[in-house]
Motif scaffolding. Structure first.
Motif, PDB file in Angstrom:
ATOM      1  N   TRP A  12     -91.704 -90.627   6.255  1.00  0.00           N
ATOM      2  CA  TRP A  12     -93.047 -90.696   5.683  1.00  0.00           C
ATOM      3  C   TRP A  12     -93.165 -91.837   4.681  1.00  0.00           C
ATOM      4  CZ3 TRP A  12     -97.854 -89.769   6.332  1.00  0.00           C
ATOM      5  CH2 TRP A  12     -98.740 -89.639   5.286  1.00  0.00           C
ATOM      6  N   ALA A  13     -92.079 -92.222   4.046  1.00  0.00           N
ATOM      7  CA  ALA A  13     -92.113 -93.292   3.045  1.00  0.00           C
ATOM      8  C   ALA A  13     -92.515 -94.628   3.657  1.00  0.00           C
ATOM      9  CB  ALA A  13     -90.761 -93.408   2.360  1.00  0.00           C
ATOM     10  N   LEU A  27    -102.754 -80.740  -6.015  1.00  0.00           N
ATOM     11  CA  LEU A  27    -102.142 -79.433  -6.181  1.00  0.00           C
ATOM     12  C   LEU A  27    -101.918 -78.792  -4.810  1.00  0.00           C
ATOM     13  CD1 LEU A  27    -101.339 -77.236  -8.246  1.00  0.00           C
ATOM     14  CD2 LEU A  27    -103.642 -76.337  -8.004  1.00  0.00           C
ATOM     15  N   GLY A  28    -100.731 -78.266  -4.590  1.00  0.00           N
ATOM     16  CA  GLY A  28    -100.419 -77.617  -3.327  1.00  0.00           C
ATOM     17  C   GLY A  28     -99.610 -78.461  -2.372  1.00  0.00           C
ATOM     18  N   VAL A  29     -99.454 -79.738  -2.650  1.00  0.00           N
ATOM     19  CA  VAL A  29     -98.636 -80.604  -1.806  1.00  0.00           C
ATOM     20  C   VAL A  29     -97.174 -80.325  -2.123  1.00  0.00           C
ATOM     21  CG1 VAL A  29     -98.038 -82.983  -1.279  1.00  0.00           C
ATOM     22  CG2 VAL A  29    -100.405 -82.373  -1.681  1.00  0.00           C
ATOM     23  N   GLN A  30     -96.408 -79.940  -1.099  1.00  0.00           N
ATOM     24  CA  GLN A  30     -95.018 -79.560  -1.304  1.00  0.00           C
ATOM     25  C   GLN A  30     -94.116 -80.258  -0.298  1.00  0.00           C
ATOM     26  OE1 GLN A  30     -94.772 -75.333  -1.058  1.00  0.00           O
ATOM     27  NE2 GLN A  30     -96.164 -74.994  -2.743  1.00  0.00           N
ATOM     28  N   ALA A  31     -92.915 -80.555  -0.743  1.00  0.00           N
ATOM     29  CA  ALA A  31     -91.904 -81.104   0.162  1.00  0.00           C
ATOM     30  C   ALA A  31     -91.402 -79.973   1.046  1.00  0.00           C
ATOM     31  CB  ALA A  31     -90.768 -81.682  -0.661  1.00  0.00           C
ATOM     32  N   TRP A  36    -100.594 -81.624   4.171  1.00  0.00           N
ATOM     33  CA  TRP A  36    -100.689 -81.087   5.525  1.00  0.00           C
ATOM     34  C   TRP A  36    -102.140 -80.916   5.906  1.00  0.00           C
ATOM     35  CZ3 TRP A  36    -101.469 -75.926   7.717  1.00  0.00           C
ATOM     36  CH2 TRP A  36    -101.041 -75.835   9.034  1.00  0.00           C
ATOM     37  N   ASP A  37    -102.578 -81.641   6.896  1.00  0.00           N
ATOM     38  CA  ASP A  37    -103.962 -81.599   7.368  1.00  0.00           C
ATOM     39  C   ASP A  37    -103.950 -81.548   8.895  1.00  0.00           C
ATOM     40  OD1 ASP A  37    -106.728 -81.753   7.500  1.00  0.00           O
ATOM     41  OD2 ASP A  37    -106.748 -83.934   7.340  1.00  0.00           O
ATOM     42  N   PRO A  38    -103.724 -80.371   9.495  1.00  0.00           N
ATOM     43  CA  PRO A  38    -103.575 -80.301  10.949  1.00  0.00           C
ATOM     44  C   PRO A  38    -104.846 -80.637  11.729  1.00  0.00           C
ATOM     45  CG  PRO A  38    -103.667 -78.100  10.025  1.00  0.00           C
ATOM     46  CD  PRO A  38    -103.598 -79.057   8.867  1.00  0.00           C
TER      47      PRO A  38
END
Length: 79
Positions: A12-13, A27-31, A36-38
């Motif tokens: 992804w980098a 807020l809510g973005v996690q490794a 995540w936007d399906p």
């Protein structure tokens, strides 16, 4: 799918020009998933539209929780 990392698109980098990078600090973005936007609703990278959708989702979630309480409370109290 990349067999080495398990990622569908590789590292992804290396996607620094992606408009989805605009939402990486939300807020809510996690490794390891990240943002995540399906459905691809944020593909254009428009922060104003993203903010409006997020506020609308929170409002609808709160209304549905109240509606659930309105359904469950009479069942518990027997009225």
């Amino acid at each position: 799918q990349d067999g080495l990392t398990g990622s569908a698109w590789g590292d992804w980098a290396s996607y620094t020009a992606s408009p989805l990078r605009a939402f990486e600090n939300e807020l809510g973005v996690q490794a390891p998933v990240g943002f995540w936007d399906p459905l691809g609703l944020a593909d254009d990278g428009n922060v104003e539209v993203y903010t409006r959708r997020r506020e609308t989702e929170l409002k609808h979630g709160r209304i549905s929780m109240l509606a659930t309480m309105g359904y469950i409370t009479p069942e518990i109290t027997g009225k």
